[in-house]
Scaffold this active site. Structure first.
Site, PDB file in Angstrom:
ATOM      1  NE  ARG A 233      -6.832  10.578 -10.411  1.00 18.34           N
ATOM      2  CZ  ARG A 233      -7.669  10.592 -11.445  1.00 18.34           C
ATOM      3  NH1 ARG A 233      -7.244  10.787 -12.679  1.00 18.34           N
ATOM      4  NH2 ARG A 233      -8.944  10.418 -11.245  1.00 18.34           N
ATOM      5  CB  THR A 234       1.145   8.868 -11.058  1.00 21.06           C
ATOM      6  OG1 THR A 234       0.495  10.064 -10.638  1.00 21.06           O
ATOM      7  CG2 THR A 234       2.380   9.224 -11.850  1.00 21.06           C
TER       8      THR A 234
END
Lengths: 297, 297, 297
Positions: free
Chosen positions: B49-50
């Site tokens: 995600r990040t």
């Protein structure tokens, strides 16, 4: 179109052309742009440093980067053979950068591929773009490569960077070339025999260190020794520490292809001789120069 | 040049500037272009995600992305130390986004690197760009961050997003800040003590839920409990389900840094309070704004 | 906006439009440019070939590529569910290319995502962009797809490329379609029944090979047989070797979705019928045409 498999693939003039191109890139005089050509990374053997350096160089000359930096999750794991993987990338890209654990893999790729292959390290054979970085660093610091005393230090038998550097030096006129290693890790006879300059082999760095202009350090790996006791005995003698640096000339330099583990004491990082981070910083421009030459040649 | 290590690195004005820049990007008024500058992702701890969010933000402002999103197959595995890896990326790029499992890794990187470091999560310490997303979501929904009742819910001890959010809130004027967690997962004393606002600690979300404007949910991980029975006992009380949402204000919102496992019942996704996917959608523009600020600053 | 889940999602006219667009790209008449739109790769099941092909196609039309080509180190490993991962990428990108080991995963993704989903292979279900490549190769070699004799050869039960190809052929007018496989690996009844053309099923390739224009080869995997002896018995009969090729028409062609392991003898590579590397070379232009259509549609 040309392949870069060995340091022998470059003449003295071609090395100098690369250095000058790289100087122009660093100086902002040349902004290379290959207009979206595609460079493949085919790293069958993992590497962050080299893969990231080639990726950065590619992006910075306006190329796009595809491929893989580890074979996990690749068709290679499904049993696809090396030649088919190379043929795949040949379809996708204008240049293929190959790293492989087997000696000769890059040469074999060049026989399969009609697109240029760049050897980013094949087994214990060669790593010619590392030598370009090494000698470009020497060129930047000393203004030339000729007339200097080199010492290659550590594992000279299994380090492909050493093979490539010894061969690259045949394109120049080194004054003296010292090979400092334990008996077990002497440079290979077949390579020493093909050189057009003499080498001086030593066990003990203190015998010659005060004479050295360029100290080229490689890591000695425990796995190279059948007996751990053997390794423990010689380990300490092949570390570059502050004591060794004290014996070096003021304007001499220490190079290392990195990553470094323990073979250079971290306190050496702050000595004026420590040029390995500077050397690392030259990896991107010299590879930009190389890829630009290949992709527009 | 500036590093982003902690929420404390941003003033109230700087948070607002980021929000406004992000608004301009979303509105199409600003098309940020950094002309091929290079952003490194240095994810020593894996994250999709990040990492993907930072990569997307970088590409969308005209940067190029290099680096690694997992240490497998990297020099780190060969034993290279953290500082040398950061120095490598410093040579290659104009900005380094670091994630690491150790507290303080980003700070340490900023001491080694002359290029700006962005902390994308370091151990149990901080994750400041997540707080930018969190508060930007609040700002988008409520028009401001001040004057609202916040409730941080779940694991408040080990969640770095909680530390960063608590610290980011010192730049604003929250009305009430509830900390709802089991005894074992209370927010850390040293962080609570440094805040410039009071917090109200509770075990039971039903005590305060009807008062909350912003419910910030984090996952409670089984591994945090020495005894699985302990975990089983409290687990159910720290799930956001339809029953809890019924007690919430009509115009309140639920945030979550994602990924979510079971701590928010999937049926909640369709309630008007569920804003965590909207929140996730703001990750790219706010990070575009941040990277653009850093790379052109 | 459209999803590409099955070969059925394309009409005869749309297949031809893709072929023509791809021809224009190959001929240099069209230089597609989507101006930095972002394509996500969501490869929950690893693949180099397909992932690299989509990445190359994306970069070559001026898109940027994000996402993952293996779930290692992704939130999926933290337990994030498939829908949330798709929603994340929906926020980040203008198109999501999905590969997954479960049948129906791409369809499910298309129900979650408002951005177009491209199925890059879902379990034993379909792999429609492979059929585009397959039929584009036929179109390039024969000038058309209609009126030819096809033979699908090998594992017709578990190979998703076979399902997609059989369905894609309903958009054309094949003369004869032979299905050559061992009894255990016959094409699925539910698929054969839905076709608008007849198939002729055979065990022995020599029964029909002299009649074939397009031989489509898939690998038979040992794991499909409960008993290794069974596998050993049939294995040899389903290899394309020089002997089989001798029985083929002069102007017939052999296709294979690759990677190939042992199911095509390497000596066949040099016969004029071997078109699988040429076929692979068409993967990038046809996917460029497809992505360009989707992203500008």
């Amino acid at each position: 179109m040309r392949h870069v498999i060995s340091s022998y693939d470059f003449s003295r003039e071609e090395f100098h052309k690369l250095f000058e191109l790289s100087d122009e890139i660093l100086g902002g005089k040349l902004k290379p742009n290959v207009n979206g050509k595609v460079v493949s990374l085919a790293f069958f053997e993992p590497s962050t440093r080299t893969a990231t350096s080639f990726a950065t160089a590619s992006w910075r000359i306006g190329a796009k980067v595809i491929g893989f930096t580890s074979v996990e999750g690749t068709s290679v794991e499904k049993g696809e053979n090396f030649a088919d993987t190379i043929r795949m990338l040949e379809n996708y890209s204008e240049c293929i950068v190959v790293r492989h654990k087997f000696d000769g893999a890059a040469k074999f790729a060049s026989e399969v591929s009609e697109k240029p292959i760049v050897n980013a390290g094949d087994g214990k054979h060669e790593h010619p773009t590392q030598s370009m970085i090494d000698l470009y660093t020497v060129y930047k610091v000393f203004g030339q490569v000729d007339g200097l005393n080199f010492a290659l230090f550590g594992d000279l038998k299994y380090a492909r960077t050493v093979n490539s550097l010894l061969r690259a030096l045949t394109r120049f006129k080194p004054k003296k070339v010292f090979l400092i290693s334990p008996q077990q890790l002497r440079a290979r006879r077949e390579i020493v025999q093909e050189l057009n300059y003499e080498v001086i082999e030593r066990d003990n760095p203190y015998d010659v260190i005060s004479d050295v202009d360029v100290l080229y350090v490689t890591r000695i790996q425990k796995e190279r020794f059948p007996d751990e006791m053997e390794y423990e005995k010689i380990k300490e003698s092949y570390v570059v520490d502050l004591k060794l640096v004290e014996h070096m000339k003021k304007d001499s330099i220490i190079l290392h292809p990195l990553p470094r583990v323990n073979e250079i004491d971290r306190r050496v990082d702050k000595t004026p001789q420590a040029k390995y981070f500077y050397q690392a910083s030259l990896g991107v421009p010299i590879r930009m120069a190389l890829l630009y030459t290949i992709l527009t040649g």
